[in-house]
Design a protein around this motif. Structure first.
Motif, mmCIF file in Angstrom:
data_model
loop_
_atom_site.group_PDB
_atom_site.id
_atom_site.type_symbol
_atom_site.label_atom_id
_atom_site.label_comp_id
_atom_site.label_asym_id
_atom_site.label_seq_id
_atom_site.Cartn_x
_atom_site.Cartn_y
_atom_site.Cartn_z
ATOM 1 N N GLU A 1 1.922 -17.358 -25.528
ATOM 2 C CA GLU A 1 1.052 -16.987 -26.652
ATOM 3 C C GLU A 1 1.825 -16.566 -27.899
ATOM 4 O O GLU A 1 1.219 -16.378 -28.964
ATOM 5 C CB GLU A 1 0.124 -15.830 -26.245
ATOM 6 C CG GLU A 1 -0.831 -16.166 -25.113
ATOM 7 C CD GLU A 1 -0.266 -15.774 -23.752
ATOM 8 O OE1 GLU A 1 0.979 -15.697 -23.603
ATOM 9 O OE2 GLU A 1 -1.065 -15.541 -22.840
ATOM 10 N N GLN B 1 -2.812 -12.984 -32.799
ATOM 11 C CA GLN B 1 -2.753 -13.799 -31.566
ATOM 12 C C GLN B 1 -1.813 -13.178 -30.517
ATOM 13 O O GLN B 1 -2.132 -13.116 -29.328
ATOM 14 C CB GLN B 1 -2.254 -15.193 -31.981
ATOM 15 C CG GLN B 1 -1.759 -16.105 -30.898
ATOM 16 C CD GLN B 1 -0.935 -17.279 -31.485
ATOM 17 O OE1 GLN B 1 -1.056 -17.617 -32.662
ATOM 18 N NE2 GLN B 1 -0.100 -17.872 -30.661
ATOM 19 N N PRO C 1 3.674 -16.607 -31.337
ATOM 20 C CA PRO C 1 3.402 -17.579 -32.405
ATOM 21 C C PRO C 1 4.629 -18.345 -32.900
ATOM 22 O O PRO C 1 4.514 -19.148 -33.803
ATOM 23 C CB PRO C 1 2.854 -16.683 -33.520
ATOM 24 C CG PRO C 1 3.574 -15.388 -33.329
ATOM 25 C CD PRO C 1 3.708 -15.226 -31.838
ATOM 26 N N GLU D 1 -9.471 -10.177 -36.866
ATOM 27 C CA GLU D 1 -9.181 -11.397 -36.080
ATOM 28 C C GLU D 1 -8.808 -11.027 -34.643
ATOM 29 O O GLU D 1 -9.291 -11.643 -33.688
ATOM 30 C CB GLU D 1 -8.013 -12.105 -36.768
ATOM 31 C CG GLU D 1 -7.900 -13.577 -36.489
ATOM 32 C CD GLU D 1 -6.660 -14.136 -37.192
ATOM 33 O OE1 GLU D 1 -6.388 -13.770 -38.365
ATOM 34 O OE2 GLU D 1 -5.946 -14.915 -36.537
ATOM 35 N N LEU E 1 -10.510 -11.613 -30.529
ATOM 36 C CA LEU E 1 -9.780 -12.171 -29.382
ATOM 37 C C LEU E 1 -9.719 -11.231 -28.186
ATOM 38 O O LEU E 1 -9.455 -11.656 -27.068
ATOM 39 C CB LEU E 1 -8.346 -12.538 -29.812
ATOM 40 C CG LEU E 1 -8.222 -13.557 -30.954
ATOM 41 C CD1 LEU E 1 -6.779 -13.688 -31.423
ATOM 42 C CD2 LEU E 1 -8.749 -14.922 -30.498
#
Ligand code: NAD
Length: 328
Positions: A208, A29, A210, A60, A64
């Motif tokens: 953003e 992320q 985490p 992943e 994104l």
């Protein structure tokens, strides 16, 4: 006019800004948000529990962003020895073409990544290590000044002198790391000869990122006096946030004959991970650079990069016009 440098051209990125490896923070992320915003995001390999988990993390991140991102492999003392080779192989097999290496004896990894046609950014804290990595064939050096979060090495050279020395000594491009959190830092780094900057702590404090909101707010509320060095006596110095655990570690280290085993349970990375999960800043050790004193908001990665470029351009313009006026 966009700031274009050797770094932006080599990596195919919009801003000359790299999000360096950060244990527990460099997750898909985070890396994808930085890359999507136009910088270079980096997934930290050791944050993933196994090479297979790193494969999943890479997949992943690809969901994104379609922009380039890299993987960090840090080679420093650990409580449990990681399968570094497995992580390196997994990342290459997943198609990663940009690596950030850091830590001790990176030679075999640099050689492996170069044999696979990858771009290697090697992070180090001295000019002599930078020159040695240059001889090994790395593409970019990330020169980490004493201001940095995590491991600054044992020479204690601040960024101002370190970057100027790097500019004089190195033939390949370098980026400035440690102490940079805004456009003023970007402008200063470029003036010193850097092709861009690496930031960690600044990216920890973005929308953003985490980590728990309390920790982001703690960073905003902190000053440049709120970090401390642990592990000095074990020659594995690390700059961390100055909380109760860090002060306790330093007090134990000061006792004659202190050994790493005496602080092992206090400093475990898994305990530090809980800080980011629960938002309790005193639960364990967590890395922070002295840029905590420069950070006073929690922007999106995109807003941060846009603002940094604008600030840097304005400052470079002001300096040039001040020089011109002084000459008239
Ligand atoms: P960990 O739980 O294995 O160790 C906790 C801390 O103790 C680390 O700072 C480690 O360097 C240090 N340490 C471990 N054994 C030591 C010894 N024998 N002597 C002196 N110091 C010792 O660490 P973790 O949080 O699971 O992180 C794994 C590794 O990644 C560590 O080496 C850590 O330093 C490194 N790291 C990487 C990044 C990055 O950006 N990639 C950031 C922070 C830390």
């Amino acid at each position: 006019m966009p700031i274009q440098t050797q770094l932006t051209k080599m990596l195919g990125i919009r801003y000359p800004i790299v999000q360096g490896g950060m244990q527990w923070v460099g997750v898909p992320q985070m890396a994808a948000a930085v890359s999507e915003a136009g910088g270079l995001g980096i997934i930290t390999a050791l944050t993933q529990p196994s090479p297979d988990a790193l494969r999943e993390a890479i997949r992943e991140a690809r969901k994104l962003t379609s922009k380039p991102f890299g993987v960090n492999i840090t080679l420093l003392p650990t409580l449990n020895p990681p399968d570094y080779e497995g992580y390196a192989r997994a990342a290459v097999e997943e198609g990663i073409r940009i690596f950030e290496t850091a830590g001790n004896n990176p030679g075999p990894f640099i050689k492996f990544f170069k044999s696979q046609g990858c771009i290697v950014i090697h992070k180090c804290t001295t000019v002599r290590h930078a020159k040695s990595a240059e001889r090994m064939g790395v593409d970019v050096l990330s020169i980490d000044g004493f201001e940095c979060a995590g491991h600054p090495g044992e020479d204690d050279i601040g960024g101002l002198v370190l970057m100027a020395r790097a500019a004089k000594e190195l033939k390949i491009p370098f980026i400035a790391s440690g102490g940079i959190a805004d456009g003023r830092g970007l402008a200063a780094a470029m003036t010193l000869g850097a092709a861009g900057v690496n930031m960690g702590t600044r990216f920890m404090c973005t929308v953003e990122s985490p980590i728990h909101e309390n920790i982001k707010r703690k960073i905003v509320a902190s000053t440049e006096r709120d970090t401390i060095h642990i592990f000095r006596s074990f020659r594995n110095t690390a700059r961390v946030f100055k909380n109760k655990v860090a002060v306790e570690v330093v007090n134990i280290e000061r006792k004659p004959g202190a050994k790493f085993e005496d602080v092992k349970d206090l400093v475990s990375g898994l305990r530090g991970k809980k800080v980011y999960e629960t938002g309790d800043p005193d639960y364990g050790i967590w890395s922070a650079g002295i840029t905590v004193g420069l950070i006073d908001d929690i922007p999106t990665c995109k807003d941060l990069l846009v603002r940094m470029e604008k600030e840097a351009e304005e400052i470079i313009g002001q300096v040039s016009s001040a020089v011109v006026k002084a000459k008239l």
